[in-house]
Design a protein around this motif. Structure first.
Motif, PDB file in Angstrom:
ATOM      1  N   GLY A   1      40.384 -62.050  29.008  1.00  0.00           N
ATOM      2  CA  GLY A   1      41.064 -61.941  30.303  1.00  0.00           C
ATOM      3  C   GLY A   1      42.482 -61.387  30.198  1.00  0.00           C
ATOM      4  O   GLY A   1      43.277 -61.507  31.133  1.00  0.00           O
ATOM      5  N   LEU A   2      42.796 -60.770  29.063  1.00  0.00           N
ATOM      6  CA  LEU A   2      44.152 -60.228  28.891  1.00  0.00           C
ATOM      7  C   LEU A   2      44.300 -58.863  29.548  1.00  0.00           C
ATOM      8  O   LEU A   2      45.386 -58.456  29.935  1.00  0.00           O
ATOM      9  N   ILE A   3      43.181 -58.134  29.637  1.00  0.00           N
ATOM     10  CA  ILE A   3      43.167 -56.837  30.326  1.00  0.00           C
ATOM     11  C   ILE A   3      41.901 -56.759  31.165  1.00  0.00           C
ATOM     12  O   ILE A   3      40.928 -57.467  30.897  1.00  0.00           O
ATOM     13  N   THR A   4      41.938 -55.933  32.181  1.00  0.00           N
ATOM     14  CA  THR A   4      40.735 -55.744  33.003  1.00  0.00           C
ATOM     15  C   THR A   4      40.461 -54.249  33.164  1.00  0.00           C
ATOM     16  O   THR A   4      41.381 -53.427  33.065  1.00  0.00           O
TER      17      THR A   4
ATOM     18  N   GLY B   1      29.320 -43.783  36.474  1.00  0.00           N
ATOM     19  CA  GLY B   1      28.434 -43.780  35.292  1.00  0.00           C
ATOM     20  C   GLY B   1      28.453 -45.132  34.603  1.00  0.00           C
ATOM     21  O   GLY B   1      28.005 -45.257  33.462  1.00  0.00           O
ATOM     22  N   ASN B   2      28.998 -46.129  35.273  1.00  0.00           N
ATOM     23  CA  ASN B   2      29.109 -47.492  34.739  1.00  0.00           C
ATOM     24  C   ASN B   2      29.917 -47.553  33.443  1.00  0.00           C
ATOM     25  O   ASN B   2      29.728 -48.419  32.595  1.00  0.00           O
ATOM     26  N   GLN B   3      30.836 -46.594  33.280  1.00  0.00           N
ATOM     27  CA  GLN B   3      31.716 -46.619  32.095  1.00  0.00           C
ATOM     28  C   GLN B   3      33.038 -47.300  32.460  1.00  0.00           C
ATOM     29  O   GLN B   3      33.509 -47.173  33.590  1.00  0.00           O
ATOM     30  N   ARG B   4      33.601 -47.979  31.500  1.00  0.00           N
ATOM     31  CA  ARG B   4      34.893 -48.640  31.757  1.00  0.00           C
ATOM     32  C   ARG B   4      35.971 -47.590  32.002  1.00  0.00           C
ATOM     33  O   ARG B   4      36.023 -46.576  31.297  1.00  0.00           O
ATOM     34  N   ARG B   5      36.793 -47.887  32.956  1.00  0.00           N
ATOM     35  CA  ARG B   5      37.973 -47.058  33.195  1.00  0.00           C
ATOM     36  C   ARG B   5      39.163 -47.995  33.380  1.00  0.00           C
ATOM     37  O   ARG B   5      39.046 -49.028  34.055  1.00  0.00           O
TER      38      ARG B   5
END
Ligand code: FES
Length: 163
Positions: free
Chosen positions: A36-39, A45-49
């Motif tokens: 939970g330190l970063i979100t 494309g369901n990729q993290r950004r």
């Protein structure tokens, strides 16, 4: 894009871009996210950004970790920052003012450690030249355990080893 047009850095970064720019391995970014330190958000494309402002958060997390501050402590302070917008200078100021007391105590203890490594710290080893003077026959053992001279963030040598 016209040749002289300045390229605006993208405000949303892939995990690879965040890793490259911050120097934090991708596996660690995943770990920070589980803690939970970063979100991040997902693209079509369901990729993290990640929003670009996460780079500052990561820089603070890395330094704090390097100073031995626990992830739960770091999270407690990071949680005080806005989640869906870049933190302002005021946000960072507010966070650092809360964190300042803890950091000052750490600095004081580190300074004590730095200053007392060459003198007797009352630990019972009786191996330093001034142990006989400052902790004769390990008298400190009668009053405490550990190294009293290091347990208190003070440079006043006479007050830390019970006589
Ligand atoms: S340093 Fe250990 S007793 Fe003095």
């Amino acid at each position: 894009m016209k040749k002289d047009e300045k390229k605006t850095p993208s405000q949303l970064l892939s995990i690879g871009q965040v890793s490259k720019r911050s120097g934090v391995p991708i596996s660690t970014l995943h770990f920070y996210e589980t803690k939970g330190l970063i979100t991040s958000q997902r693209n079509s494309g369901n990729q993290r950004r990640y929003p670009r402002h996460i780079l500052r958060q990561l820089a603070v997390i890395r330094v704090a970790q390097g100073l031995g501050i626990s992830l739960s402590d770091i999270r407690e302070h990071i949680d005080k920052l806005p989640h869906n917008a870049p933190a302002t200078a005021t946000d960072w100021e507010r966070m650092s003012s809360i964190w300042a007391k803890d950091l000052d105590e750490r600095i004081a203890r580190l300074t004590t450690l730095k200053n007392k490594l060459s003198v007797c710290i009352g630990c019972g080893c009786l191996s330093i030249d001034d142990c006989p003077l400052r902790n004769p026959d390990d008298r400190a053992a009668e009053f405490c355990s550990g190294a009293p001279s290091l347990d208190t963030a003070t440079d006043d040598e006479t007050t830390t080893i019970p006589q």
